[in-house]
Design a protein around this motif. Structure first.
Motif, PDB file in Angstrom:
ATOM      1  N   ALA B  21       0.857  -1.098   0.023  1.00 16.54           N
ATOM      2  CA  ALA B  21      -0.189   0.053   0.091  1.00 16.54           C
ATOM      3  C   ALA B  21       0.818   1.236   0.062  1.00 16.54           C
ATOM      4  O   ALA B  21       2.014   1.155   0.602  1.00 16.54           O
ATOM      5  CB  ALA B  21      -0.722   0.018   1.336  1.00 16.54           C
ATOM      6  N   TYR B  22       0.580   2.280  -0.877  1.00 15.13           N
ATOM      7  CA  TYR B  22       1.181   3.548  -0.560  1.00 15.13           C
ATOM      8  C   TYR B  22       0.409   5.010  -0.850  1.00 15.13           C
ATOM      9  O   TYR B  22      -0.563   4.626  -1.603  1.00 15.13           O
ATOM     10  CB  TYR B  22       2.593   3.456  -1.568  1.00 15.13           C
ATOM     11  CG  TYR B  22       2.322   3.056  -2.964  1.00 15.13           C
ATOM     12  CD1 TYR B  22       1.557   3.941  -3.998  1.00 15.13           C
ATOM     13  CD2 TYR B  22       2.615   1.676  -3.484  1.00 15.13           C
ATOM     14  CE1 TYR B  22       1.406   3.391  -5.353  1.00 15.13           C
ATOM     15  CE2 TYR B  22       2.220   1.346  -4.640  1.00 15.13           C
ATOM     16  CZ  TYR B  22       1.831   2.193  -5.602  1.00 15.13           C
ATOM     17  OH  TYR B  22       1.646   1.830  -6.773  1.00 15.13           O
ATOM     18  N   ASP B  23       0.561   5.882  -0.052  1.00 15.00           N
ATOM     19  CA  ASP B  23       0.211   7.159  -0.715  1.00 15.00           C
ATOM     20  C   ASP B  23       1.045   7.611  -1.662  1.00 15.00           C
ATOM     21  O   ASP B  23       2.294   8.029  -1.415  1.00 15.00           O
ATOM     22  CB  ASP B  23       0.406   8.079   0.591  1.00 15.00           C
ATOM     23  CG  ASP B  23       0.206   9.491   0.453  1.00 15.00           C
ATOM     24  OD1 ASP B  23       0.070   9.810  -0.864  1.00 15.00           O
ATOM     25  OD2 ASP B  23      -0.134  10.275   1.359  1.00 15.00           O
ATOM     26  N   HIS B  69      -2.454   6.245  -5.942  1.00 14.43           N
ATOM     27  CA  HIS B  69      -2.227   5.749  -4.567  1.00 14.43           C
ATOM     28  C   HIS B  69      -2.558   3.968  -4.679  1.00 14.43           C
ATOM     29  O   HIS B  69      -3.087   3.570  -5.828  1.00 14.43           O
ATOM     30  CB  HIS B  69      -3.118   6.032  -3.222  1.00 14.43           C
ATOM     31  CG  HIS B  69      -3.411   7.505  -3.395  1.00 14.43           C
ATOM     32  ND1 HIS B  69      -2.101   8.126  -2.932  1.00 14.43           N
ATOM     33  CD2 HIS B  69      -4.581   8.371  -3.554  1.00 14.43           C
ATOM     34  CE1 HIS B  69      -2.563   9.604  -3.045  1.00 14.43           C
ATOM     35  NE2 HIS B  69      -4.001   9.602  -3.414  1.00 14.43           N
ATOM     36  N   ALA B  70      -2.127   3.328  -3.806  1.00  8.85           N
ATOM     37  CA  ALA B  70      -2.375   1.765  -3.736  1.00  8.85           C
ATOM     38  C   ALA B  70      -2.719   1.284  -2.425  1.00  8.85           C
ATOM     39  O   ALA B  70      -2.038   1.727  -1.335  1.00  8.85           O
ATOM     40  CB  ALA B  70      -1.351   1.185  -4.476  1.00  8.85           C
ATOM     41  N   ASP B  99       4.752   6.583   4.314  1.00  2.44           N
ATOM     42  CA  ASP B  99       3.662   6.620   3.138  1.00  2.44           C
ATOM     43  C   ASP B  99       3.840   5.109   2.141  1.00  2.44           C
ATOM     44  O   ASP B  99       3.044   5.285   1.042  1.00  2.44           O
ATOM     45  CB  ASP B  99       3.736   7.838   2.221  1.00  2.44           C
ATOM     46  CG  ASP B  99       5.204   8.206   1.781  1.00  2.44           C
ATOM     47  OD1 ASP B  99       6.152   7.226   1.964  1.00  2.44           O
ATOM     48  OD2 ASP B  99       5.405   9.277   1.342  1.00  2.44           O
TER      49      ASP B  99
END
Lengths: 264, 264
Positions: B21-23, B69-70, B99
């Motif tokens: 996951a990321y911003d 994002h993810a 992030d």
């Protein structure tokens, strides 16, 4: 001199009141700083000057720290600028960066002060739970991986209701003032997305008070302290017995109440 | 040479798969860039190298653009490093910035590829409504002030279900490949906090396809286009008839499905 300057400001035609939301991550708190350090107040005053055409000096309900957010910060300022009150928010938001938003604007009597007329304030503190952190809430909540005992936290939090000397939760950096405050409401909501939302409504708050309460409350949730011990720490009035200050990123100035003085 | 390099990588003992996951706000997309430009892949490979002790080359399910994002990006890489699979996420997250988060780790057969083994993908697009913008969602949703007609948007969105030539929603920058894709599901949820969450699950997506669909869909919601016109634009296969691309900040790679090949 300072009093003369204040009188000069108050001689201006209008006392404008704004309700402001901001993401505090990028700013060195709310209160004006000397550039290159930038606070929310620096940005707001600069943009309002463009709109109103005179020098703007904001007074604010609360001086939030670096990284603290707001949905309901209230500011006021005196101006001779003529922009109609119902156009102020749109005009300001067209100039402001995405992380600062004027939510509402109004006009008040000369003696209204966002700082001194406040009757009570509500702060919210968000804690993010979950097996892994969520990058999309990293700026907006305190991530605690181990599941917290919310029932124990609620029991502990009840101790702050009513009138107390809050010296146990007062940081050393604050201005010298009475440590006695009255808390009207203190709740913990289990929200969607594994968030705990702690909401505290009180007559006023000492420097770092909410973050010190939350830091100690988290230790109750983790089983390090009993709810009874939380109450003892409060009544003991000794800051060295409370836990470490919770991070700024979870804290929000949610609402400031002015009673009949201003209907925000 | 390139094939030899690939064979050399595949000769390593393990094929590790991560769900990430990321911003995306701070990064120039997912795909590795030449410094000083930084992509999510640069950071991930650097930290994984520290953990595994050999040179890491990630393959990813989707090459998200700058600002996208993810929650469910999937990557794989070959390594001789020996860290147990159940310790990878904690080790990576202790080194990664806030992030970027490794949500899960697993080990796969040599022939599993995060990119080529993907059976379908789900993207989410968030639209923030409301009289004033919310600074806390500015990085994570497309703010549209005027209320959108969700019923009309749902009617229009139905047109993408099934197998179509999606040339009308394809950006010019994409690699040359067949524009035919199959959409299994397309929904719009009215979530708390005045957010619309649009979710599209399909066999695959062309470059900018979701953002071009959303840009056109927003014009249906605003009454600029009828739902029927949205369907005509899709069937017309002419990119110049669709609306402007929706901003990157609202888009999330939500999930990648590998069927039996990998149980993420």
């Amino acid at each position: 001199m300072k009093r003369e300057h204040k009188a000069e400001m108050k001689a201006r035609a209008r006392n404008i009141v704004l309700k402001v939301a901001y993401d505090g991550t990028a700013y060195h708190g709310f209160q004006r700083q000397t550039p290159p350090i930038v606070a929310v107040q620096n940005i707001l005053e600069e943009k309002l000057q463009t709109i109103f055409g005179d020098t703007i000096e904001l007074a604010a309900a609360g001086r939030t720290d670096a990284g603290v957010h707001a949905y309901g910060q209230v500011v006021n300022f005196f101006t001779d600028g003529r922009i109609p009150v119902d156009r102020i928010a749109r005009a300001a938001n067209s100039l402001l960066p995405d992380d600062i938003v004027v939510r509402a604007a109004g006009e008040a009597d000369t003696d209204f002060s966002a700082r001194h007329s406040a009757k009570s304030k509500t702060y919210v503190y968000r804690i993010q739970q979950g097996e892994v952190p969520d990058p999309m809430t990293a700026r907006y909540a305190w991530y605690i991986r181990r599941p917290l005992d919310v029932a124990a936290m609620r029991e502990a939090l009840g101790a702050i209701l009513g009138t107390h000397d809050f010296s146990a939760f007062r940081a050393s950096g604050g201005a010298p003032m009475s440590p006695v405050r009255t808390m009207y409401e203190a709740t913990i909501e289990e929200a969607a997305g594994q968030q705990l939302i702690c909401r505290i409504h009180g007559s006023g708050f000492l420097y770092h008070m909410v973050r010190n309460i939350i830091g100690t409350l988290a230790n109750v949730g983790l089983g390090v302290l009993t709810p009874a011990r939380f109450g003892e720490i409060l009544e003991g009035r000794d800051r060295t017995k409370a836990s470490a200050t919770a991070p700024a990123c979870g804290l929000y100035l949610e609402h400031v109440d002015y009673g009949e003085a201003f209907p925000f």
